[in-house]
Design a protein around this motif. Structure first.
Motif, PDB file in Angstrom:
ATOM      1  N   GLU A 328       0.731  -1.225   0.079  1.00 26.97           N
ATOM      2  CA  GLU A 328      -0.031   0.084  -0.083  1.00 26.97           C
ATOM      3  C   GLU A 328       0.996   1.422  -0.037  1.00 26.97           C
ATOM      4  O   GLU A 328       0.563   2.128  -0.574  1.00 26.97           O
ATOM      5  N   SER A 329       2.228   1.035   0.768  1.00 28.08           N
ATOM      6  CA  SER A 329       2.801   2.344   0.812  1.00 28.08           C
ATOM      7  C   SER A 329       3.458   2.537  -0.657  1.00 28.08           C
ATOM      8  O   SER A 329       3.711   3.988  -0.795  1.00 28.08           O
ATOM      9  N   SER A 332       0.546   4.455  -2.545  1.00 25.10           N
ATOM     10  CA  SER A 332       0.559   5.493  -2.400  1.00 25.10           C
ATOM     11  C   SER A 332       1.753   6.594  -2.879  1.00 25.10           C
ATOM     12  O   SER A 332       1.578   7.603  -2.902  1.00 25.10           O
ATOM     13  N   ARG A 333       2.959   5.908  -2.752  1.00 23.53           N
ATOM     14  CA  ARG A 333       4.064   6.888  -2.967  1.00 23.53           C
ATOM     15  C   ARG A 333       4.118   7.285  -4.557  1.00 23.53           C
ATOM     16  O   ARG A 333       4.538   8.121  -4.943  1.00 23.53           O
TER      17      ARG A 333
END
Length: 461
Positions: A328-329, A332-333
């Motif tokens: 997820e990170s 998101s990034r």
């Protein structure tokens, strides 16, 4: 000492999980469900055999209590608390951790009274198998015991039936002697001597076989006449190629393509969220690729299938959560309106896995340690247009596939990111040629032949 009564089975297999499971339906009737997987496939080549296994669920235990059974299967109703201690407490939380070298040694392991209590259950669990095998085996029968759950069975069975041909097969790595000695001295000796009750102990690679022999030499004075063998389990090419082109796979392939987008390269991994599979470092390597090679942004998607495993153990639940958090990170990034860098699926779906195999430009197989890793062998067999394989040198498959794979140190995130970049840039012709050679090596000993080879070697004496 020998048993005074003999059964009729000439070939017997013992494993924790058997080829069938049972559920009680709403009407109170028992339904049988046949299992899949490599072991079931391998053993299907011998029709006249008895498979001794453990009841794993309440449905299984109810089936045993009612006398419901399948031809060629004997399921043991081992007390649930004994099975939990033996399976989760010892096999998966101690022996698995030792052989995969997963302990955080400043804090673990710590072998105190609770370990000893669970070890007594492990002994009882193994004894139940040994007694059942002794009861069912015909004079001079061949018995093949499977894996780290049942390390004590060969020795226990030998005491009951010295007429039998007994083999033990390990599907995991084997720890080097200095790490294996982490076990209490008497337990390490008991495990080794238990396995040496077999006429023959076999492993997936020479590396694991040599590590076992080394442990025996240093801790119990040698292998005591037990023969050591190697059988590198291969992929079932005929089954995989046929199964990978059924309608349900085509449907999932179309859905994946829609998620990925047109004209994008695809990096695929398919794993259970076992601690040894190294999924988080694989995601970190992909993140580093996007960091250091911005030209790949929006041009590649990492399709990561991380199917939950052993969720009754807290450490596995935590690891599964971390896999999702890192994916997820990254999204998101780096993600944009029409590009999702990581497509993560956590629900097991074999047809979807095969679809991913078919469209993979790159397969990432980077375990910390793995007995074999069949995914590394399956992807080249199923791939539609050729696939570059990024492979950990700590996978058993490395011994057979290293020449045509891009090999990595599984702890080296930077090195893995560079290997992914090289794999993505590999010319199509080279990728196709490597894939052909990988597929040939991967299918050299398919499951049925793998089992027959063991039986013949065991019977040769």
């Amino acid at each position: 000492m020998g048993s005074t009564t003999h059964g009729a089975a000439e070939v017997l297999v013992a494993s924790n999980r058997g080829p069938v499971s049972y559920v009680v339906d709403d009407a109170g009737d028992i339904e049988a469900k046949r299992g899949g997987g490599g072991l079931v496939s391998a053993l299907s080549v011998v029709e006249d055999k008895l498979w001794v296994c453990s009841a794993l669920s309440e449905g299984d235990r109810e089936a045993v209590r009612r006398g419901v059974t399948e031809p060629g299967v004997r399921m043991l109703d081992i007390a649930p608390d004994v099975h939990t201690d033996a399976y989760n407490g010892i096999a998966n939380s101690v022996l698995w951790f030792v052989h995969h070298m997963l302990y955080q040694t400043p804090l673990e392991p710590s072998f105190g009274p609770e370990f000893r209590r669970q070890w007594a259950s492990y002994e009882a669990y193994n004894r139940a198998f040994a007694e059942a095998l002794a009861e069912e085996a015909a004079p001079g029968a061949t018995v093949v015991v499977q894996d780290y759950h049942l390390t004590l069975v060969p020795g226990m069975l030998r005491e009951l039936r010295d007429d039998l041909r007994i083999g033990h097969f390990s599907h995991t790595p084997w720890a080097p002697v200095d790490y294996f000695r982490m076990l209490p001295d008497d337990i390490a000796e008991q495990v080794l001597k238990g396995m040496l009750g077999a006429d023959r102990c076999a492993f997936l690679t020479r590396r694991w076989a040599d590590a076992f022999t080394d442990c025996c030499t240093h801790l119990v004075g040698g292998t005591s006449g037990t023969r050591i063998g190697v059988h590198g389990l291969g992929a079932d090419a005929d089954f995989l190629r046929e199964r990978a082109h059924r309608d349900d796979v085509d449907e999932r392939l179309a859905a994946l393509r829609a998620q990925i987008g047109e004209d994008r390269k695809v990096i695929v991994r398919v794993d259970r969220t076992e601690l040894s599979k190294n999924i988080v470092r694989g995601l970190r390597a992909y993140e580093l690729l996007l960091d250091e090679r911005p030209e790949w942004r929006e041009r590649v998607v990492h399709v990561a299938f991380a199917y939950p495993s052993r969720q009754d153990l807290a450490v596995y639940r935590d690891y599964t959560d971390e896999v999702a958090r890192v994916a997820e990170s990254i999204n998101s990034r780096f993600g944009t309106e029409d590009w999702t860098p990581v497509v993560l699926h956590v629900k097991d779906d074999f047809a979807r896995s095969l679809a991913a195999y078919r469209i993979a430009d790159v397969a990432l197989v980077n375990p910390i340690r793995d007995g074999m890793n069949l995914v590394a062998k399956e992807v080249p067999v199923v791939s539609d247009d050729g696939c570059a394989l990024v492979l950990s040198r700590e996978a058993g498959a490395y011994e057979e596939l290293a020449e045509d794979a891009l090999t990595v140190n599984p702890y080296d995130v930077g090195g893995t990111a560079r290997a992914l970049a090289d794999a993505l840039a590999m010319p199509k012709d080279e990728r196709a040629e490597r894939t052909k050679r990988l597929a040939a090596a991967a299918t050299a000993l398919p499951p049925g032949a793998w089992f027959i080879e063991q039986l013949e070697a065991l019977r040769q004496g």
